[in-house]
Design a protein around this motif. Sequence first.
Motif, PDB file in Angstrom:
ATOM      1  N   ALA A 180      21.476  14.193   3.090  1.00 50.12           N
ATOM      2  CA  ALA A 180      21.697  13.032   3.954  1.00 50.12           C
ATOM      3  C   ALA A 180      20.755  13.089   5.142  1.00 50.12           C
ATOM      4  CB  ALA A 180      23.144  13.000   4.436  1.00 50.12           C
ATOM      5  N   PRO A 201      30.806  12.606   1.082  1.00 46.40           N
ATOM      6  CA  PRO A 201      30.380  11.435   0.305  1.00 46.40           C
ATOM      7  C   PRO A 201      30.648  11.577  -1.198  1.00 46.40           C
ATOM      8  CG  PRO A 201      28.469  12.752   0.882  1.00 46.40           C
ATOM      9  CD  PRO A 201      29.636  13.352   1.599  1.00 46.40           C
ATOM     10  N   ARG A 221      24.435   8.818   9.286  1.00 49.18           N
ATOM     11  CA  ARG A 221      23.554   9.305   8.223  1.00 49.18           C
ATOM     12  C   ARG A 221      23.842   8.542   6.934  1.00 49.18           C
ATOM     13  NH1 ARG A 221      24.085  15.537   7.193  1.00 49.18           N
ATOM     14  NH2 ARG A 221      26.322  15.069   7.359  1.00 49.18           N
ATOM     15  N   SER A 223      23.642   9.195   2.713  1.00 45.91           N
ATOM     16  CA  SER A 223      23.457  10.220   1.696  1.00 45.91           C
ATOM     17  C   SER A 223      22.588   9.683   0.556  1.00 45.91           C
ATOM     18  CB  SER A 223      24.802  10.673   1.135  1.00 45.91           C
ATOM     19  OG  SER A 223      25.343   9.674   0.284  1.00 45.91           O
ATOM     20  N   TRP A 227      26.149   6.740   0.427  1.00 47.10           N
ATOM     21  CA  TRP A 227      27.334   6.697   1.269  1.00 47.10           C
ATOM     22  C   TRP A 227      26.870   6.721   2.720  1.00 47.10           C
ATOM     23  CZ3 TRP A 227      32.789   7.790  -0.034  1.00 47.10           C
ATOM     24  CH2 TRP A 227      33.032   7.814  -1.411  1.00 47.10           C
ATOM     25  N   ALA A 228      27.653   6.106   3.600  1.00 50.32           N
ATOM     26  CA  ALA A 228      27.321   6.074   5.029  1.00 50.32           C
ATOM     27  C   ALA A 228      28.289   6.959   5.806  1.00 50.32           C
ATOM     28  CB  ALA A 228      27.392   4.654   5.558  1.00 50.32           C
ATOM     29  N   GLU A 229      27.734   7.818   6.657  1.00 52.35           N
ATOM     30  CA  GLU A 229      28.561   8.646   7.524  1.00 52.35           C
ATOM     31  C   GLU A 229      28.804   7.900   8.829  1.00 52.35           C
ATOM     32  OE1 GLU A 229      28.662  13.290   8.874  1.00 52.35           O
ATOM     33  OE2 GLU A 229      26.836  12.154   9.342  1.00 52.35           O
ATOM     34  N   LYS A 237      34.091  13.064  11.643  1.00 52.59           N
ATOM     35  CA  LYS A 237      33.202  12.118  10.990  1.00 52.59           C
ATOM     36  C   LYS A 237      33.718  11.873   9.576  1.00 52.59           C
ATOM     37  CE  LYS A 237      29.261  13.832  13.645  1.00 52.59           C
ATOM     38  NZ  LYS A 237      27.995  14.584  13.604  1.00 52.59           N
ATOM     39  N   TRP A 239      33.021   9.364   5.660  1.00 52.51           N
ATOM     40  CA  TRP A 239      32.032   8.695   4.805  1.00 52.51           C
ATOM     41  C   TRP A 239      32.626   7.470   4.120  1.00 52.51           C
ATOM     42  CZ3 TRP A 239      26.966  10.506   4.312  1.00 52.51           C
ATOM     43  CH2 TRP A 239      26.702  11.757   4.893  1.00 52.51           C
ATOM     44  N   SER A 241      31.665   4.469   1.170  1.00 51.28           N
ATOM     45  CA  SER A 241      30.740   4.157   0.080  1.00 51.28           C
ATOM     46  C   SER A 241      30.034   2.826   0.346  1.00 51.28           C
ATOM     47  CB  SER A 241      31.490   4.069  -1.243  1.00 51.28           C
ATOM     48  OG  SER A 241      30.619   3.659  -2.275  1.00 51.28           O
TER      49      SER A 241
END
Length: 458
Positions: A180, A201, A221, A223, A227-229, A237, A239, A241
Amino acid sequence: MNKKLSKIMLFMIAAMLVISTVMISKPGTSHAATTTYKTTDSLNVRIGPGVKYSKVKTLKKGAIVTKVKTKGNWWQVKYTASKTGWVNAKYLKAVKTVTATTPAKKTYYYVTEPTGLNMRASYTVSSKKVGVTIPYGAKVTIKKTAKNGWIQVTYGGKTGWINADERYGFKSTTNISFAASAPSQIKYVLVHDDMNVRSLPSTVAPKLGTVSTNYSARILRVSDSNWAEIQYSDSQKGWISLKTSDTTVTTEKPDQVSKPVNGSLAGIKVVVDAGHGGGDPGAGGKDLSGKYVSESTLTLASAKALKAQIESVGGTVYMTREGTGALSSNKTTDLGLRAKLAAKKGANAFISLHYNSAAASSAAGIETLYYQSTSKEFANTIHKNMAEAIKEEYPTMKDRGLKYQNVMVLRENSVFATLVELGFVSNPSELSRINTDAYRAVVAEGITNGIIEYYGRD
């Protein structure tokens, strides 16, 4: 071999057995198999078996020692890898032997604790640290698992033990690997429908909670698995999709970016008990319009609201009942089954919901009960947060405080347990207030905040 020699040898063997028996059973000083103990209070270590001998060390309460030999009430113990001394045995308590097993199938442990996990020399928090902290997001292979939940792993070139509680990470036979990186420019994710937020993720990773329509957050971030963090809570934190049409990624900042939730209960399991039910409706009363409402009806509605609130921040909820029935037609059996459900499910806490009643219709307010002394702090934290939430929306609501009471569902429980009384059904004005979705939502928020505070996830 002649008969005379044979008799002599038999005599010698018998003599040796007698001597051995005397040595083993000799009172005063006996050599025993090494056993692990912990101190029940601060404890002086002396050079000999008695107070007349010089003190060489004072051990803190909870220190771990191993028994070497005994002399009356005084034991010689090993308190470091190389040092021994004598202590008074009445201040020692045996530590249950914890066996460790190797997983039948290759299993990984993924660390999701933001501050990471310290590796220790053995499977207890009192064991010495080995000088390595396994960071958030790291994956380790489980070498051995102890019955108390600790696991042996290798990381950073060292082998040690970490607490594998679900609050700090999760186990999986699935090998989750990802890369990521932060986006080249600031980006945001917009959510168009309810979505799960996960600790890593992957759909294999535990759910931290859910976000709903119109939720938005800055992407920390992305991945390689798309996927978005995001900053899901103040301390964690998570994640989301990006693989579905339920999300949109944009470089334009939304009019209002959603705030992180106030804590997360990922890995925390709670039994929510809707009091009464079945042939036991509990107390009851009439509201200002003359409508009769039973306690069992109110507790079930409140339990469902609390369940939804806890689950929204990633907690797991087990309900003692989700319908009008009870667990048993026998009241004592029913209460016993409710109390035992937490242990059966491996839950962290038990919260029973009830409503009060009194002969005087003017009686009013909320109160919280505890029985076990170990549950007092938990109950107080729940009450404090619940009272604060209610006071903010309903300033005139009376706070009757925290109280000790011998209640079966609390007395027979093996986890942190409390019972909350959410108002008086015998007070028509109060009943009209407490039998509303708005009131139930406030109570659910307050109790959930209390759980978050107690488990240190805020």
